[in-house]
Motif scaffolding. Structure first.
Motif, PDB file in Angstrom:
ATOM      1  N   ASP A  23       0.834  -1.210   0.000  1.00  0.00           N
ATOM      2  CA  ASP A  23       0.000   0.000   0.000  1.00  0.00           C
ATOM      3  C   ASP A  23       0.865   1.256   0.000  1.00  0.00           C
ATOM      4  O   ASP A  23       0.568   2.232  -0.710  1.00  0.00           O
ATOM      5  N   ILE A  24       1.943   1.243   0.772  1.00  0.00           N
ATOM      6  CA  ILE A  24       2.842   2.396   0.802  1.00  0.00           C
ATOM      7  C   ILE A  24       3.539   2.564  -0.545  1.00  0.00           C
ATOM      8  O   ILE A  24       3.618   3.671  -1.092  1.00  0.00           O
ATOM      9  N   TYR A  25       4.043   1.464  -1.101  1.00  0.00           N
ATOM     10  CA  TYR A  25       4.710   1.537  -2.408  1.00  0.00           C
ATOM     11  C   TYR A  25       3.787   2.119  -3.478  1.00  0.00           C
ATOM     12  O   TYR A  25       4.200   2.920  -4.318  1.00  0.00           O
ATOM     13  N   GLU A  26       2.523   1.720  -3.446  1.00  0.00           N
ATOM     14  CA  GLU A  26       1.599   2.106  -4.517  1.00  0.00           C
ATOM     15  C   GLU A  26       0.913   3.451  -4.285  1.00  0.00           C
ATOM     16  O   GLU A  26       0.665   4.199  -5.240  1.00  0.00           O
ATOM     17  N   ASN A  27       0.620   3.775  -3.027  1.00  0.00           N
ATOM     18  CA  ASN A  27      -0.268   4.922  -2.769  1.00  0.00           C
ATOM     19  C   ASN A  27       0.333   6.037  -1.929  1.00  0.00           C
ATOM     20  O   ASN A  27      -0.244   7.128  -1.868  1.00  0.00           O
ATOM     21  N   HIS A  28       1.454   5.786  -1.257  1.00  0.00           N
ATOM     22  CA  HIS A  28       2.016   6.801  -0.361  1.00  0.00           C
ATOM     23  C   HIS A  28       3.522   6.893  -0.594  1.00  0.00           C
ATOM     24  O   HIS A  28       4.320   6.688   0.301  1.00  0.00           O
ATOM     25  N   TYR A  29       3.876   7.226  -1.832  1.00  0.00           N
ATOM     26  CA  TYR A  29       5.246   7.118  -2.297  1.00  0.00           C
ATOM     27  C   TYR A  29       6.063   8.388  -2.089  1.00  0.00           C
ATOM     28  O   TYR A  29       7.219   8.471  -2.508  1.00  0.00           O
ATOM     29  N   GLY A  30       5.504   9.380  -1.446  1.00  0.00           N
ATOM     30  CA  GLY A  30       6.212  10.649  -1.287  1.00  0.00           C
ATOM     31  C   GLY A  30       7.442  10.540  -0.417  1.00  0.00           C
ATOM     32  O   GLY A  30       7.613   9.594   0.355  1.00  0.00           O
ATOM     33  N   ASN A  31       8.323  11.535  -0.560  1.00  0.00           N
ATOM     34  CA  ASN A  31       9.494  11.648   0.301  1.00  0.00           C
ATOM     35  C   ASN A  31       9.056  12.309   1.608  1.00  0.00           C
ATOM     36  O   ASN A  31       8.534  13.424   1.588  1.00  0.00           O
ATOM     37  N   SER A  34       9.730  16.012   2.039  1.00  0.00           N
ATOM     38  CA  SER A  34       9.134  17.025   1.156  1.00  0.00           C
ATOM     39  C   SER A  34       8.003  17.753   1.881  1.00  0.00           C
ATOM     40  O   SER A  34       7.257  17.146   2.651  1.00  0.00           O
ATOM     41  N   ILE A  35       7.860  19.050   1.605  1.00  0.00           N
ATOM     42  CA  ILE A  35       6.879  19.844   2.348  1.00  0.00           C
ATOM     43  C   ILE A  35       5.513  19.889   1.666  1.00  0.00           C
ATOM     44  O   ILE A  35       4.551  20.388   2.261  1.00  0.00           O
ATOM     45  N   HIS A  36       5.394  19.366   0.448  1.00  0.00           N
ATOM     46  CA  HIS A  36       4.093  19.379  -0.220  1.00  0.00           C
ATOM     47  C   HIS A  36       3.194  18.280   0.367  1.00  0.00           C
ATOM     48  O   HIS A  36       3.626  17.481   1.209  1.00  0.00           O
ATOM     49  N   SER A  37       1.950  18.226  -0.098  1.00  0.00           N
ATOM     50  CA  SER A  37       0.968  17.342   0.522  1.00  0.00           C
ATOM     51  C   SER A  37       1.330  15.865   0.402  1.00  0.00           C
ATOM     52  O   SER A  37       1.067  15.073   1.318  1.00  0.00           O
ATOM     53  N   ILE A  38       1.935  15.466  -0.730  1.00  0.00           N
ATOM     54  CA  ILE A  38       2.312  14.054  -0.889  1.00  0.00           C
ATOM     55  C   ILE A  38       3.441  13.705   0.091  1.00  0.00           C
ATOM     56  O   ILE A  38       3.465  12.618   0.672  1.00  0.00           O
ATOM     57  N   GLY A  39       4.367  14.640   0.288  1.00  0.00           N
ATOM     58  CA  GLY A  39       5.426  14.418   1.267  1.00  0.00           C
ATOM     59  C   GLY A  39       4.879  14.382   2.682  1.00  0.00           C
ATOM     60  O   GLY A  39       5.300  13.562   3.506  1.00  0.00           O
ATOM     61  N   ARG A  40       3.916  15.276   2.964  1.00  0.00           N
ATOM     62  CA  ARG A  40       3.314  15.297   4.306  1.00  0.00           C
ATOM     63  C   ARG A  40       2.537  14.011   4.567  1.00  0.00           C
ATOM     64  O   ARG A  40       2.485  13.514   5.698  1.00  0.00           O
ATOM     65  N   LYS A  44       3.332  11.416   7.674  1.00  0.00           N
ATOM     66  CA  LYS A  44       2.331  10.933   8.631  1.00  0.00           C
ATOM     67  C   LYS A  44       2.556   9.452   8.939  1.00  0.00           C
ATOM     68  O   LYS A  44       2.522   9.045  10.111  1.00  0.00           O
ATOM     69  N   PHE A  45       2.812   8.657   7.904  1.00  0.00           N
ATOM     70  CA  PHE A  45       3.047   7.231   8.101  1.00  0.00           C
ATOM     71  C   PHE A  45       4.377   6.988   8.821  1.00  0.00           C
ATOM     72  O   PHE A  45       4.493   6.072   9.646  1.00  0.00           O
ATOM     73  N   LEU A  46       5.372   7.790   8.503  1.00  0.00           N
ATOM     74  CA  LEU A  46       6.673   7.658   9.171  1.00  0.00           C
ATOM     75  C   LEU A  46       6.534   7.937  10.666  1.00  0.00           C
ATOM     76  O   LEU A  46       7.038   7.173  11.503  1.00  0.00           O
ATOM     77  N   ASP A  47       5.853   9.012  11.001  1.00  0.00           N
ATOM     78  CA  ASP A  47       5.690   9.373  12.412  1.00  0.00           C
ATOM     79  C   ASP A  47       4.879   8.326  13.169  1.00  0.00           C
ATOM     80  O   ASP A  47       5.189   8.009  14.324  1.00  0.00           O
TER      81      ASP A  47
END
Length: 380
Positions: A23-31, A34-40, A44-47
């Protein structure tokens, strides 16, 4: 597929862990940086993963550093503490039965001018607390002791070790790789300063681990570059692997009692079944100060290389010790330290997890019985 009894080397990834990672690989691939919404979204998942690992181990989220595994964590902790505290002293203490990712670091530090005391262990694989007390000097800055030994399953008396070190301004590093999922661990209650874990030992992915570092612990971090992990480990976080680690540790932490009962049942069954078939063997280590998932046995009638080969031909997969020493012709340093080289050349490690069945254990014993009688006839 055969019978796999080498779970102390690595475990298969759990389906629910793999699902989370995909799910992370496919849908939550942001860095996550990064400060944009995909990165944020990734952040969220990292925290959340950091909180999960911290909660499972009795730590604070800011005390968890994600690494590539226990080898990196052990290297970072031991070298980092030694370098940051050498102005106070250059004496270090460890044991003779640590994993090579610990022992080789101490050997390197000795070459750099540090003095290292290597504690002996008894035939149960347990250190002598009096020797630890007597080894401490005004120059001692670090003690590093493995919680559960990876070859024999011995559990060290961590609360007693903590008691000896309290009020001495000596830092304690613990390799807890084999303890996760088998012993309840409270990072702060045990008063550990740094602790290493790795995901693939308890149903998580390979290539991901964590180093827990107690707040305000003086330690140098050597991996430089970006601002990741609050400047403690540079490099873009491997979010899918981190998610897998967090899910795996959450799973095993909730099933410790149930799994331990199953594992001790298997361990007892293995030993009793061997006795019932009159197969000569001896247990390496302790039957009481141990976890249930590792059983190391001495078979006097056969060398370990031959035993492993014959079991492999029967599609039974076990080992002689740490997977990190695969390909080496040297005997196990753990068994050698506990007994002698001869015993090490005749000792086999069996390791279980919750997927192991009683039927599989019976089949393994039956195959060992065949091997024993084959060699008994050859000797006759």
């Amino acid at each position: 597929m055969g019978i796999y009894l080498d779970y102390a080397a690595t475990t298969p990834i759990k389906p629910e862990v793999l699902t989370q990672m995909i799910d992370i690989y496919e849908n939550h691939y942001g860095n996550p940086s990064s400060i944009h919404s995909i990165g944020r979204d990734a952040r969220k998942f990292l925290d959340e993963s950091r909180r999960t690992v911290a909660t499972s181990l009795g730590a604070q989220p800011n005390e968890v550093i994600f690494t590539s595994g226990a080898t990196e964590s052990n290297n970072t902790a031991i070298k980092g503490i030694a370098y940051a505290n050498q102005h106070r002293g250059r004496h270090l203490i460890t044991t003779k039965i640590e994993h090579h990712s610990v022992l080789h670091v101490f050997e390197q530090l000795e070459k750099e001018g540090f003095e290292v005391t290597y504690l002996d262990v008894n035939k149960a694989g347990i250190i002598d607390l009096e020797q630890l007390k007597n080894a401490i000097t005004d120059e001692t800055i670090l003690v590093s002791i493995m919680f559960v030994n990876n070859e024999v399953g011995t559990v060290q008396p961590m609360y007693d070790i903590d008691y000896i070190l309290q009020d001495k301004n000596i830092l304690l590093h613990v390799d807890a790789v084999q303890a996760i999922g088998h012993l309840p661990i409270d990072f702060h209650e045990l008063n550990i300063d740094t602790m290493s874990i790795t995901g693939h030992k308890f149903g998580g992915p390979k290539g991901i681990g964590a180093l827990l570092v107690k707040t305000d612990t003086p330690i140098h971090y050597n991996q430089l570059g970006g601002e990741q992990e609050v400047k403690r480990r540079a490099g873009t976080e491997n979010l899918p692997q981190i998610i897998g680690l967090a899910q795996a540790i959450k799973n095993v932490s909730s099933q410790i009692d149930e799994n331990n009962l199953h594992l001790m049942t298997l361990k007892n069954q293995l030993l009793v079944s061997l006795q019932e078939r009159s197969i000569p063997f001896e247990l390496n280590g302790s039957m009481t100060e141990t976890t249930g998932h590792i059983v190391n046995l001495y078979f006097p009638f056969i060398d370990v290389e031959t035993m492993l080969t014959l079991l492999d031909l029967a599609n039974i997969y076990v080992s002689s010790g740490s997977a990190c020493t695969a390909g080496s012709t040297d005997p196990s340093h753990v068994i050698t330290s506990m007994y002698d080289k001869n015993r090490a050349f005749h000792s086999v490690r069996f390791s279980f997890n919750e997927q192991t069945t009683e039927t599989e254990v019976k089949q393994v014993v039956a195959e060992i019985h065949k091997i024993y009688h084959r060699f008994k006839k050859e000797e006759a």
